[in-house]
Design a protein around this motif. Structure first.
Motif, PDB file in Angstrom:
ATOM      1  N   SER A   1       0.783  -1.151   0.034  1.00  0.00           N
ATOM      2  CA  SER A   1      -0.094   0.166  -0.109  1.00  0.00           C
ATOM      3  C   SER A   1       0.922   1.336   0.044  1.00  0.00           C
ATOM      4  N   PRO A   2       0.563   2.449  -0.459  1.00  0.00           N
ATOM      5  CA  PRO A   2       1.019   3.500  -0.527  1.00  0.00           C
ATOM      6  C   PRO A   2       1.277   3.922   0.807  1.00  0.00           C
ATOM      7  N   SER A   3       0.335   3.725   1.637  1.00  0.00           N
ATOM      8  CA  SER A   3       0.400   4.321   3.010  1.00  0.00           C
ATOM      9  C   SER A   3       1.700   3.595   3.869  1.00  0.00           C
ATOM     10  N   VAL A   4       2.121   2.542   3.225  1.00  0.00           N
ATOM     11  CA  VAL A   4       3.316   2.048   3.938  1.00  0.00           C
ATOM     12  C   VAL A   4       4.454   2.879   3.811  1.00  0.00           C
ATOM     13  N   TRP A   5       4.680   3.401   2.521  1.00  0.00           N
ATOM     14  CA  TRP A   5       5.657   4.325   2.196  1.00  0.00           C
ATOM     15  C   TRP A   5       5.474   5.708   2.863  1.00  0.00           C
ATOM     16  N   ASN A   6       4.086   6.284   2.807  1.00  0.00           N
ATOM     17  CA  ASN A   6       4.140   7.473   3.220  1.00  0.00           C
ATOM     18  C   ASN A   6       4.282   7.496   4.637  1.00  0.00           C
ATOM     19  N   THR A   7       3.828   6.164   5.344  1.00  0.00           N
ATOM     20  CA  THR A   7       3.995   6.286   6.978  1.00  0.00           C
ATOM     21  C   THR A   7       5.543   6.415   7.243  1.00  0.00           C
ATOM     22  N   ALA A   8       6.261   5.548   6.430  1.00  0.00           N
ATOM     23  CA  ALA A   8       7.743   5.556   6.510  1.00  0.00           C
ATOM     24  C   ALA A   8       8.587   6.792   6.397  1.00  0.00           C
ATOM     25  N   MET A   9       8.045   7.496   5.525  1.00  0.00           N
ATOM     26  CA  MET A   9       8.392   8.804   5.142  1.00  0.00           C
ATOM     27  C   MET A   9       8.290   9.705   6.355  1.00  0.00           C
ATOM     28  N   VAL A  10       7.180   9.721   7.051  1.00  0.00           N
ATOM     29  CA  VAL A  10       6.850  10.447   8.118  1.00  0.00           C
ATOM     30  C   VAL A  10       7.914  10.127   9.369  1.00  0.00           C
ATOM     31  N   VAL A  11       8.313   8.946   9.538  1.00  0.00           N
ATOM     32  CA  VAL A  11       9.255   8.589  10.510  1.00  0.00           C
ATOM     33  C   VAL A  11      10.262   8.944   9.952  1.00  0.00           C
ATOM     34  N   PHE A  12      10.963   9.066   8.996  1.00  0.00           N
ATOM     35  CA  PHE A  12      12.264   9.407   8.304  1.00  0.00           C
ATOM     36  C   PHE A  12      12.258  11.029   8.774  1.00  0.00           C
ATOM     37  N   GLN A  13      10.996  11.676   8.431  1.00  0.00           N
ATOM     38  CA  GLN A  13      11.084  13.238   8.493  1.00  0.00           C
ATOM     39  C   GLN A  13      11.274  13.457  10.008  1.00  0.00           C
ATOM     40  N   MET A  14      10.453  12.683  10.909  1.00  0.00           N
ATOM     41  CA  MET A  14      10.662  12.787  12.460  1.00  0.00           C
ATOM     42  C   MET A  14      12.070  12.681  12.968  1.00  0.00           C
ATOM     43  N   LEU A  15      12.857  11.652  12.394  1.00  0.00           N
ATOM     44  CA  LEU A  15      14.273  11.465  12.871  1.00  0.00           C
ATOM     45  C   LEU A  15      15.222  12.472  12.140  1.00  0.00           C
ATOM     46  N   LEU A  16      14.848  12.933  11.034  1.00  0.00           N
ATOM     47  CA  LEU A  16      15.576  14.150  10.442  1.00  0.00           C
ATOM     48  C   LEU A  16      15.452  15.340  11.473  1.00  0.00           C
ATOM     49  N   LEU A  17      13.993  15.825  11.817  1.00  0.00           N
ATOM     50  CA  LEU A  17      13.945  16.578  12.833  1.00  0.00           C
ATOM     51  C   LEU A  17      14.728  16.569  14.006  1.00  0.00           C
ATOM     52  N   ALA A  18      14.745  15.399  14.439  1.00  0.00           N
ATOM     53  CA  ALA A  18      15.299  15.232  15.727  1.00  0.00           C
ATOM     54  C   ALA A  18      17.004  15.273  15.637  1.00  0.00           C
ATOM     55  N   GLY A  19      17.408  14.786  14.196  1.00  0.00           N
ATOM     56  CA  GLY A  19      18.779  15.153  13.962  1.00  0.00           C
ATOM     57  C   GLY A  19      19.240  16.614  13.967  1.00  0.00           C
TER      58      GLY A  19
END
Length: 530
Positions: free
Chosen positions: A34-52
């Motif tokens: 599902s596209p939602s799998v990648w979109n949710t993964a993108m949000v996780v990476f964006q949050m980790l990017l924010l933390a970094g």
């Protein structure tokens, strides 16, 4: 010294975007395509990017140079120590998926496995730009362009070079080794900057003279200009892969375009690119609006490039505005922190909030309308003339009336009807493109009304539900009850059959019938039970 810093940025960014598809490859068998799998993964990476970025800003402004190098080395060491094997990562995701909702399971599995390594890699770009400025280098934002170029190399290199040639376990081992090399280069670069005392924080403060002060309105503008293209990326990806061309790995192309706009905008000539996008955006947007008003699903060879072009121009418009407003080197870590906040907000709103708030894909039209707000200020925007006010009000009223008329005219296919329900709104939108607020309202009105109104008076929607895997609709049309996933009909049965007979994908002789027979679950030729 500076070549080492440039190499550190390139290596870290390349690895950053090689980790993402590798993690997605591991999660794919667990959660599906599902596209939602990648979109949710993108949000996780964006949050980790924010933390970094937040950690980089914190140590850059509060710690001496030697301590910054020590913290970076420690974070990289933690990521290296906790780097998971693909089997353990998939097993953890499977356990989480069985006990909670899929979006939470994707978030938790990524954050607890590749999260620490991603955090260390995310710190590199803003921190090394600060070190570049400290060493006396000019235009440190060029490192940000280089960072996004490395991200593109990692993103495109994975599906075309890494995945076809290396087994999954070998990929994970290679990423682990590359993580150690990147950490070594970054730490060596930091040590060289620490040893050189020719440029100090006092030099950086002197260089800041003459720059605009960083006010809260400026910070909020940074957040908005980062949030909109992030939402546009996920919205266009979902629209293309759900309603136009559900092709595996197609999400790589929108993400590569998104990264390329960063490279172009921060590589130089930001104001020139912003002016060019402001001229092109209305033309591209009107074409997208027309296709969505027509509910077009083909030809794919036209629609996919059109939506990708919309993403490219819209994202470049916003990112060029960010590049033109970037502060001096001393304040760059704060600048990138606000960019990361905006990116995380746009991704979170699109991937996590929209499925809860909306029962259809409204986030893409909203993102398209929001891009219009990034256009340069119009000539009479502060004190609009009477003519300007009349044109705006008339155009918005015309658009709303024309789109609402679809309820009466959707069953007709004549040219005059199409001109009225599609052509007229598009002309009205184009005429007010110079007035960015009215332009945004007009685009939102046209697209949102088109999304919520039925395709035809003869279609009666019985049930619509949005889940992690998409929008599912049950409706009645032309004597058939249909089950649709997005715009694709998966289930069909005639209301005239008694007892009802399943047709299309879920027929007794179709793929689902084959599955039931293979599992020995009764006689699939028997009449269904009511």
């Amino acid at each position: 010294m500076r070549p080492v810093l440039m190499l550190g940025v390139l290596l870290s960014a390349t690895l950053l975007f090689a980790v993402q598809p590798l993690a997605g490859r591991v999660l794919l068998p667990v959660f599906g395509g599902s596209p939602s799998v990648w979109n949710t993964a993108m949000v996780v990476f964006q949050m980790l990017l924010l933390a970094g970025y937040a950690l980089a800003h914190l140590i850059a402004t509060r710690a001496p140079m030697w301590a910054q190098v020590v913290v970076v080395a420690a974070v990289f060491a933690l990521g290296f120590a906790l780097w998971p094997e693909p089997e353990s990562m998939a097993a953890a995701a499977d356990r989480l998926g069985a006990s909670t909702v899929p979006s939470v399971a994707v978030l938790a599995s990524l954050a607890t496995t590749v999260g620490p390594a991603f955090l260390g890699l995310a710190m590199v770009s803003p921190l090394l730009q600060r070190w570049w400025a400290r060493s006396g280098g000019d235009r440190p934002t060029r490192l940000y362009a280089a960072s996004n170029l490395g991200s593109m190399l990692g993103l495109l290199g994975y599906p075309f070079l890494v995945e076809p040639t290396l087994a999954l376990g070998t990929q994970a081992s290679a990423c682990s080794a590359a993580l150690a090399v990147a950490a070594l280069v970054v730490v060596v670069g930091g040590a060289l900057v620490t040893a050189r005392r020719a440029s100090t924080e006092a030099t950086l403060r002197t260089a800041a003279t003459g720059h605009q002060p960083i006010t809260w309105s400026r910070r909020l503008r940074w957040v908005g200009l980062a949030a909109v293209p992030s939402a546009l990326l996920l919205g266009s990806t979902r629209h293309i892969t759900s309603d136009v061309a559900p092709v595996p790995l197609l999400w790589v192309v929108p993400l590569a375009i998104y990264l390329l706009t960063f490279v172009v905008a921060f590589g130089g000539g930001a104001e020139r690119w912003r002016r060019w996008c402001a001229r092109v955006w209305p033309v591209v947007l009107v074409a997208i609006v027309a296709s969505m008003l027509l509910n077009a699903s083909g030809p794919v060879a036209v629609l996919v490039p059109m939506h990708l072009l919309g993403l490219a121009v819209g994202a470049l418009l916003c990112h060029a505005g960010l590049a033109a407003d970037a502060p001096e080197g001393r304040r760059l870590t704060e600048f990138y922190l606000w960019l990361a906040i905006g990116g995380a907000l746009g991704g979170t709103a699109n991937a996590l909030l929209a499925p809860v708030l909306f029962d259809s894909y409204l986030e893409y039209p909203i993102a398209l309308a929001a891009v219009c707000l990034a256009l340069p200020r119009g000539g009479d925007e502060r004190k609009p003339s009477r003519r300007g006010l009349f044109v705006r009000a008339a155009a918005v009223a015309m658009i709303v009336a024309a789109v609402a008329a679809r309820v009466q005219f959707t069953d007709a296919t004549g040219v005059a009807v199409r001109i009225y329900t599609v052509g007229l709104p598009c002309v009205g939108i184009f005429l007010i493109a110079r007035y960015r607020y009215a332009f945004s309202v007009a685009v939102a009105s046209a697209l949102l009304l088109a999304a919520v109104l039925p395709d035809s008076r003869d279609v009666r929607i019985e049930h619509r539900e949005r889940t992690f895997f998409g929008v599912h609709t049950v409706d009645i049309s032309d004597g058939f009850r249909r089950l649709r996933h997005g715009s694709t009909v998966h289930g069909l049965r005639s209301l005239a059959d008694d007892p009802p007979e399943p047709l299309a994908y879920y027929s007794r002789r179709g793929p689902c019938g084959d599955v039931f027979r293979a599992m020995g679950m009764g006689d699939t030729d028997a009449p269904p039970r009511r």
